[in-house]
Design a protein around this motif. Structure first.
Motif, PDB file in Angstrom:
ATOM      1  N   MET A   1      -2.267   7.780  12.953  1.00 43.23           N
ATOM      2  CA  MET A   1      -2.894   7.649  11.555  1.00 43.23           C
ATOM      3  C   MET A   1      -2.092   6.545  10.702  1.00 43.23           C
ATOM      4  O   MET A   1      -2.808   5.930  10.013  1.00 43.23           O
ATOM      5  N   LEU A   2      -0.853   6.487  11.054  1.00 42.59           N
ATOM      6  CA  LEU A   2       0.004   5.440  10.008  1.00 42.59           C
ATOM      7  C   LEU A   2      -0.645   3.932  10.167  1.00 42.59           C
ATOM      8  O   LEU A   2      -0.446   3.123   9.527  1.00 42.59           O
ATOM      9  N   GLU A   3      -1.035   3.680  11.403  1.00 44.67           N
ATOM     10  CA  GLU A   3      -1.487   2.246  11.818  1.00 44.67           C
ATOM     11  C   GLU A   3      -2.531   1.891  10.851  1.00 44.67           C
ATOM     12  O   GLU A   3      -3.034   0.728  10.627  1.00 44.67           O
ATOM     13  N   SER A   4      -3.346   2.951  10.655  1.00 41.02           N
ATOM     14  CA  SER A   4      -4.829   2.677   9.518  1.00 41.02           C
ATOM     15  C   SER A   4      -4.546   2.685   8.233  1.00 41.02           C
ATOM     16  O   SER A   4      -5.403   2.754   7.235  1.00 41.02           O
ATOM     17  N   VAL A   5      -3.219   2.820   7.952  1.00 39.63           N
ATOM     18  CA  VAL A   5      -2.962   2.812   6.401  1.00 39.63           C
ATOM     19  C   VAL A   5      -3.022   1.340   5.698  1.00 39.63           C
ATOM     20  O   VAL A   5      -2.317   0.828   6.518  1.00 39.63           O
ATOM     21  N   PHE A   6      -3.689   1.396   4.619  1.00 39.21           N
ATOM     22  CA  PHE A   6      -3.470  -0.047   3.990  1.00 39.21           C
ATOM     23  C   PHE A   6      -2.639   0.322   2.820  1.00 39.21           C
ATOM     24  O   PHE A   6      -2.550   1.060   2.302  1.00 39.21           O
ATOM     25  N   ASP A   7      -1.578  -0.854   2.725  1.00 44.16           N
ATOM     26  CA  ASP A   7      -0.512  -0.442   1.695  1.00 44.16           C
ATOM     27  C   ASP A   7      -0.434  -1.768   0.871  1.00 44.16           C
ATOM     28  O   ASP A   7      -0.910  -2.731   1.315  1.00 44.16           O
ATOM     29  N   ARG A   8      -0.035  -1.506  -0.362  1.00 42.20           N
ATOM     30  CA  ARG A   8       0.210  -2.622  -1.275  1.00 42.20           C
ATOM     31  C   ARG A   8       1.422  -2.171  -2.180  1.00 42.20           C
ATOM     32  O   ARG A   8       1.753  -0.996  -2.217  1.00 42.20           O
ATOM     33  N   ARG A   9       2.117  -3.398  -2.394  1.00 38.81           N
ATOM     34  CA  ARG A   9       3.496  -3.175  -3.267  1.00 38.81           C
ATOM     35  C   ARG A   9       3.325  -3.830  -4.608  1.00 38.81           C
ATOM     36  O   ARG A   9       2.896  -5.019  -4.381  1.00 38.81           O
ATOM     37  N   VAL A  10       3.830  -3.546  -5.554  1.00 38.04           N
ATOM     38  CA  VAL A  10       3.828  -4.202  -6.912  1.00 38.04           C
ATOM     39  C   VAL A  10       5.427  -4.122  -7.268  1.00 38.04           C
ATOM     40  O   VAL A  10       6.006  -3.058  -7.669  1.00 38.04           O
ATOM     41  N   LYS A  11       6.133  -5.397  -7.504  1.00 40.92           N
ATOM     42  CA  LYS A  11       7.354  -5.362  -7.899  1.00 40.92           C
ATOM     43  C   LYS A  11       7.724  -5.248  -9.407  1.00 40.92           C
ATOM     44  O   LYS A  11       6.803  -5.931 -10.067  1.00 40.92           O
ATOM     45  N   HIS A  12       8.423  -4.526  -9.810  1.00 40.82           N
ATOM     46  CA  HIS A  12       8.740  -4.551 -11.463  1.00 40.82           C
ATOM     47  C   HIS A  12      10.224  -4.307 -11.497  1.00 40.82           C
ATOM     48  O   HIS A  12      11.039  -4.290 -10.524  1.00 40.82           O
ATOM     49  N   GLU A  13      10.941  -4.125 -12.706  1.00 35.68           N
ATOM     50  CA  GLU A  13      12.260  -4.243 -12.900  1.00 35.68           C
ATOM     51  C   GLU A  13      12.939  -3.154 -12.334  1.00 35.68           C
ATOM     52  O   GLU A  13      14.152  -3.218 -12.131  1.00 35.68           O
ATOM     53  N   THR A  14      12.269  -1.797 -12.003  1.00 37.51           N
ATOM     54  CA  THR A  14      13.023  -0.850 -11.554  1.00 37.51           C
ATOM     55  C   THR A  14      12.816  -0.679 -10.213  1.00 37.51           C
ATOM     56  O   THR A  14      13.327   0.227  -9.662  1.00 37.51           O
ATOM     57  N   GLY A  15      12.091  -1.391  -9.348  1.00 38.70           N
ATOM     58  CA  GLY A  15      11.755  -1.116  -7.960  1.00 38.70           C
ATOM     59  C   GLY A  15      10.238  -1.681  -7.536  1.00 38.70           C
ATOM     60  O   GLY A  15      10.000  -2.914  -8.302  1.00 38.70           O
ATOM     61  N   TYR A  16       9.608  -0.983  -6.764  1.00 35.92           N
ATOM     62  CA  TYR A  16       8.454  -1.384  -6.440  1.00 35.92           C
ATOM     63  C   TYR A  16       7.514  -0.063  -6.482  1.00 35.92           C
ATOM     64  O   TYR A  16       8.159   0.954  -5.931  1.00 35.92           O
ATOM     65  N   ASP A  17       6.281  -0.611  -6.958  1.00 37.22           N
ATOM     66  CA  ASP A  17       5.095   0.599  -6.687  1.00 37.22           C
ATOM     67  C   ASP A  17       4.608   0.347  -5.379  1.00 37.22           C
ATOM     68  O   ASP A  17       4.185  -0.749  -5.125  1.00 37.22           O
ATOM     69  N   LEU A  18       4.586   1.472  -4.435  1.00 35.10           N
ATOM     70  CA  LEU A  18       4.066   1.280  -3.242  1.00 35.10           C
ATOM     71  C   LEU A  18       2.774   2.390  -3.274  1.00 35.10           C
ATOM     72  O   LEU A  18       2.785   3.234  -3.796  1.00 35.10           O
ATOM     73  N   TYR A  19       1.624   1.651  -2.890  1.00 31.18           N
ATOM     74  CA  TYR A  19       0.439   2.218  -2.835  1.00 31.18           C
ATOM     75  C   TYR A  19      -0.062   2.275  -1.363  1.00 31.18           C
ATOM     76  O   TYR A  19       0.019   1.336  -0.642  1.00 31.18           O
ATOM     77  N   LEU A  20      -0.436   3.628  -0.840  1.00 34.86           N
ATOM     78  CA  LEU A  20      -1.086   3.813   0.311  1.00 34.86           C
ATOM     79  C   LEU A  20      -2.374   4.212   0.297  1.00 34.86           C
ATOM     80  O   LEU A  20      -2.561   5.345  -0.535  1.00 34.86           O
ATOM     81  N   GLU A  21      -3.253   3.696   0.993  1.00 36.08           N
ATOM     82  CA  GLU A  21      -4.670   4.339   1.221  1.00 36.08           C
ATOM     83  C   GLU A  21      -4.967   4.616   2.616  1.00 36.08           C
ATOM     84  O   GLU A  21      -4.901   4.101   3.378  1.00 36.08           O
ATOM     85  N   ILE A  22      -5.236   5.714   2.942  1.00 38.15           N
ATOM     86  CA  ILE A  22      -5.308   6.376   4.134  1.00 38.15           C
ATOM     87  C   ILE A  22      -6.841   6.760   4.142  1.00 38.15           C
ATOM     88  O   ILE A  22      -7.496   7.624   3.166  1.00 38.15           O
ATOM     89  N   PRO A  23      -7.752   6.781   5.332  1.00 33.61           N
ATOM     90  CA  PRO A  23      -8.960   7.172   5.434  1.00 33.61           C
ATOM     91  C   PRO A  23      -9.160   8.615   5.395  1.00 33.61           C
ATOM     92  O   PRO A  23      -8.280   9.526   5.998  1.00 33.61           O
ATOM     93  N   GLU A  24      -9.861   9.394   4.536  1.00 31.81           N
ATOM     94  CA  GLU A  24      -9.949  10.717   4.382  1.00 31.81           C
ATOM     95  C   GLU A  24     -10.076  11.404   5.785  1.00 31.81           C
ATOM     96  O   GLU A  24      -9.441  12.375   6.112  1.00 31.81           O
ATOM     97  N   LYS A  25     -10.878  10.842   6.701  1.00 28.71           N
ATOM     98  CA  LYS A  25     -11.267  11.500   7.902  1.00 28.71           C
ATOM     99  C   LYS A  25      -9.621  11.921   8.786  1.00 28.71           C
ATOM    100  O   LYS A  25      -9.220  12.875   9.279  1.00 28.71           O
ATOM    101  N   GLU A  26      -8.753  10.682   8.787  1.00 30.91           N
ATOM    102  CA  GLU A  26      -7.647  10.562   9.544  1.00 30.91           C
ATOM    103  C   GLU A  26      -6.556  11.596   9.011  1.00 30.91           C
ATOM    104  O   GLU A  26      -6.031  12.333   9.530  1.00 30.91           O
TER     105      GLU A  26
END
Length: 102
Positions: A1-26
């Protein structure tokens, strides 16, 4: 399952926002409910898989039924971290390659 996760990071002054998108079925093959406990488990396993020492805070999860995805957002902090101890990836999150017959 983890291999099919799409990730995105957004840097800001307190750290990073991490966004993970996972196919519903998996996601639903492993977890019965869409809740923060499952989301925290996925975030920790994902960070471990990529040897990322970020510390997740404020884990949020949403089920996007229109796009058939599970979306997780968390804040990652890196300042003041000690190196994370190594953990073994649970069997239910491992990706097994099928054997090919020739």
């Amino acid at each position: 399952m983890l291999e099919s996760v799409f990730d995105r990071r957004v840097k800001h002054e307190t750290g990073y926002d991490l966004y993970l998108e996972i196919p519903e079925k998996e996601y639903l093959q492993i977890y019965e409910d869409v809740n923060t406990e499952s989301a925290s488990d996925i975030v920790h396993q994902y960070l471990h898989l990529y040897q990322d020492d970020g510390r997740p805070e404020k884990v949020e999860i949403k089920h996007d039924k229109n796009n058939h995805t599970i979306n997780i957002k968390t804040l990652l902090r890196y300042e003041g971290n000690d190196h994370t101890e190594e953990k073994i990836l649970p069997n239910y999150l491992r990706h097994y390659e099928s054997k090919r017959e020739y």
